[in-house]
Write a protein that holds these residues in place. Sequence first.
Motif, mmCIF file in Angstrom:
data_model
loop_
_atom_site.group_PDB
_atom_site.id
_atom_site.type_symbol
_atom_site.label_atom_id
_atom_site.label_comp_id
_atom_site.label_asym_id
_atom_site.label_seq_id
_atom_site.Cartn_x
_atom_site.Cartn_y
_atom_site.Cartn_z
ATOM 1 N N HIS A 43 85.949 5.301 48.577
ATOM 2 C CA HIS A 43 84.982 4.907 47.938
ATOM 3 C C HIS A 43 84.157 3.758 47.139
ATOM 4 N N ASN A 44 83.935 3.220 46.616
ATOM 5 C CA ASN A 44 83.797 2.147 45.339
ATOM 6 C C ASN A 44 82.409 2.470 44.436
ATOM 7 N N GLN A 47 80.796 3.145 50.811
ATOM 8 C CA GLN A 47 81.882 1.666 49.746
ATOM 9 C C GLN A 47 80.065 0.973 49.595
#
Lengths: 112, 114
Positions: A29-30, A95
């Motif tokens: 994920h970011n 995300q």
Amino acid sequence: ETGVTQTPRHLVMGMTNKKSLKCEQHLGHNAMYWYKQSAKKPLELMFVYSLEERVENNSVPSRFSPECPNSSHLFLHLHTLQPEDSALYLCASSQGTYNEQFFGPGTRLTVL
Amino acid sequence: QKEVEQDPGPLSVPEGAIVSLNCTYSNSAFQYFMWYRQYSRKGPELLMYTYSSGNKEDGRFTAQVDKSSKYISLFIRDSQPSDSATYLCAMRGGGETSGSRLTFGEGTQLTVNP
């Protein structure tokens, strides 16, 4: 390791101590988040990091200091805490900030 | 007034009962509605995700949204002891101006007795 992990799971500290909470996400994920969960209160969003930049700081006292060195790791540095800071601290990742958030198991913090 | 109101319980039901969990909200900008389940000593996990008004069913779980009344519900059919947990409702707005922040209810503690 899978999902979102947090260490330590339990922490007892005095008001003059300095400690750090660690979160690691293994989901690619970011975005990463810190939440505070206190008894009889809704989850409170503390900080949001997107692409390793802090995008939200929800009026959190300066005794809480977040750090996001990369998209997989998030820290919460603690110093001179108060007894009312005792709570479950949850880390989450997603995300993008509009998608499902996946939570870690939390760190149960007790401030004496 | 809280943005999201949720009865904290505790709620105790016998196995096999139909459980109804509810939240009301005041912000008409909320468009996405979620239910999270949190077992003891664990973080919340997403259970149901709905957009706007209507019903969504997933196995024994049904999520219902009534935007006109600003009221959401989670129904659990044939409840099991493994459903014993705290259920959190959460919601957020729909676009860039509303932001991505989730607003949570306080959580309802449910116990299903064998």
